[in-house]
Design an enzyme around this catalytic site. Structure first.
Site, PDB file in Angstrom:
ATOM      1  N   ASP A 128      39.666  61.741  24.815  1.00  0.00           N
ATOM      2  CA  ASP A 128      38.648  61.058  25.623  1.00  0.00           C
ATOM      3  C   ASP A 128      39.187  60.658  26.993  1.00  0.00           C
ATOM      4  O   ASP A 128      38.574  59.826  27.686  1.00  0.00           O
ATOM      5  CB  ASP A 128      38.171  59.788  24.900  1.00  0.00           C
ATOM      6  CG  ASP A 128      37.133  60.074  23.822  1.00  0.00           C
ATOM      7  OD1 ASP A 128      36.741  61.249  23.675  1.00  0.00           O
ATOM      8  OD2 ASP A 128      36.719  59.129  23.120  1.00  0.00           O
ATOM      9  N   ASP A 152      38.517  50.640  11.653  1.00  0.00           N
ATOM     10  CA  ASP A 152      39.302  50.975  10.464  1.00  0.00           C
ATOM     11  C   ASP A 152      39.057  49.969   9.335  1.00  0.00           C
ATOM     12  O   ASP A 152      38.861  50.341   8.173  1.00  0.00           O
ATOM     13  CB  ASP A 152      40.796  51.042  10.812  1.00  0.00           C
ATOM     14  CG  ASP A 152      41.264  49.899  11.713  1.00  0.00           C
ATOM     15  OD1 ASP A 152      40.488  48.944  11.946  1.00  0.00           O
ATOM     16  OD2 ASP A 152      42.414  49.956  12.189  1.00  0.00           O
TER      17      ASP A 152
END
Length: 494
Positions: A95, A243
């Site tokens: 990215d 996460d």
């Protein structure tokens, strides 16, 4: 100071102390679990990776964003992973918005020529940040299992051979490994970060996992069953710790997690306090966001026992302990004066003993985790005592910064995912000077941190006219902790 105000201060102070005490008891229970587990010798069913029929297809995902200083090291290291090339693909989920893209593309093409199935994947935007990148990569991943490594991690060449076999148990959705630290001894800052992370990766992860309580995939150095990710609802970018979010959603759907303390995955710790600040802010705010998002699902779940619910709630509240610590610190000086003014309330101040007991419990817990990695010699114990109180002081110094993060998380204030700058620091002679990704602006919190340093200096002085030195060591650690954070922040600009 009126009696009513004094009683309100006492009530808030006491509540925060008792919450810290309950947290320390939860840590003690995890220590008991940890020590009990270390005596056991379990052998789970495993894939036989020597049998071609049993070797599953694995996708390695490398989510990156502007990682100029560590990209070459990362790709060279991943290229050394020992696994049949016909059963392995690597996704570089890039990215980046800077020139590092060009060098990454060049290196990926070089590795493709060696026969490695590696793809350089770019998105049009950073929607969902890391979670969004992982989700897009997953949509085209060929692997049955998805290993994830951040840019500063350096897995050993046999990493997949040590982790993939555990998925023979079809109930296991994640295998997580312990983080190592390639630059542990670089500075005081790196030593205390390593100290805190070691406690999490030994005491907490083993202590919870050994009894079937919920643990978390740590964002990197772990491997997922693709089916588990999809069954749990896939990656979501509505918290800063995607996460932890996915980990809880998966375990609420009865997926098991396997934690491997003996498999170490080395990584680089932030060496500049501004980088540590951004990491701490993201972790603590994300923890509070996940408490807000998930705690009711944990409490009302019918498929998990009460003790697992208790540890789950305490786990989700981990970052909120900074709020309790900050409250106790802030009110400790008014409490000194209340004690002097209202002698008949003296018995209430016995609640302070809860903080002493909590500190002793944490001292014992962290010693067991420290010695499991560093050894238990007398010299190591002396080093541990110094490191524990250094860690304690600096953690207190971060309490304002982390309290802001926690409050933002609980109040639902959204913010961007701010990556932690990487430095490619491998030894004591490497330098971080000139890193173009470092924050150029000073944190506005620094003014308050300086004010708090002066405030706790006043707290130490107050002990003299009041002839009450009970809180002097606490105020000294607060003074040193806020001083450390303030001056390090002041002098660590690129």
């Amino acid at each position: 100071m009126g009696l009513t105000i004094a009683l309100i201060i006492i009530a808030i102070y006491s509540t925060a102390l008792i919450l810290i005490f309950f947290y320390s008891l939860a840590q003690l229970n995890l220590l008991i679990n940890y020590l009990g587990y270390k005596k056991r010798n379990e052998e789970a069913p495993k894939f036989n990776l020597l049998d071609p029929k049993e070797i599953p297809f694995v996708t390695i995902q490398l989510p990156i964003y502007n990682e100029e200083y560590v990209m070459e090291r990362l790709l060279d290291n991943i290229a050394k992973i020992e696994y049949p090339k016909s059963k392995l693909e690597i996704q570089v989920l890039d990215d980046s918005t800077d020139d590092s893209v060009i060098e990454t593309a060049r290196r990926v093409k070089e590795l493709q020529k060696t026969g490695l199935d590696i793809q350089h994947i770019r998105r049009e935007n950073r929607k969902g940040f890391k979670a969004g990148a992982l989700k897009e990569g997953l949509a085209i991943a060929k692997g049955e299992f998805i290993a994830i490594f951040d840019a500063d991690f350096l897995p050993e060449s046999d990493w997949l051979k040590k982790t993939v076999p555990y998925f023979k148990d079809e109930e296991i959705g994640v295998v997580q490994t312990r983080w190592g630290h390639i630059n542990r001894d670089y500075s005081t800052l790196t030593r205390i970060q390593a100290f805190a992370l070691d406690a999490h990766f030994t005491l907490e992860q083993v202590g919870r996992n050994s009894k079937g309580h919920f643990i978390n995939f740590n964002g990197t150095a772990g491997i997922w069953r693709k089916e588990c990710i999809l069954d749990a609802g896939n990656w979501e970018g509505d918290t800063l710790t995607e996460d932890l979010d996915l980990s809880y959603r998966a375990q609420l759907k009865n997926w098991k997690f396997k934690y491997l303390e003996d498999v170490e995955t080395p990584a680089e710790l932030p060496v500049v306090i501004s980088a540590a600040r951004s990491q701490q802010f993201r972790w603590n705010k994300g923890g509070a966001e996940n408490f807000r998002k998930t705690v009711w699902s944990v409490i009302t779940a019918k498929n998990i026992p009460f003790k697992t619910k208790f540890h789950g709630v305490m786990h989700l509240l981990n970052s909120s302990m900074f709020l309790c610590v900050f409250i106790v610190a802030l009110l400790s000086i008014p409490m000194l004066y209340i004690k002097n003014m209202y002698g008949h309330l003296g018995w209430i101040f016995e609640v302070t003993s809860f903080f002493i007991i909590s500190t002793i419990i944490l001292f014992i817990c962290y010693w067991f985790t420290y010695k499991s990695i560093q050894g238990s010699s007398f010299d190591n114990f002396v080093d541990y005592i110094k490191l524990f109180f250094t860690f304690f002081s600096v953690a207190l110094g971060f309490s304002l910064h982390n309290t802001v993060a926690v409050l933002e998380g609980h109040l639902g204030k959204r913010s961007e995912f701010v990556r932690t700058p990487k430095f490619n620091i491998n030894n004591l002679t490497d330098t971080w000077k000139g890193n173009k990704y470092l924050a150029k602006k000073l944190s506005p919190n620094m003014i308050l941190e300086f004010a708090l340093m002066v405030y706790f200096l006043f707290g130490m002085y107050s002990a003299i006219p009041l002839n009450d030195y009970g809180l002097f060591p606490f105020h000294l650690m607060l003074f040193l902790g806020f001083g450390f954070v303030f001056f390090k922040s002041l002098t660590s600009k690129a």
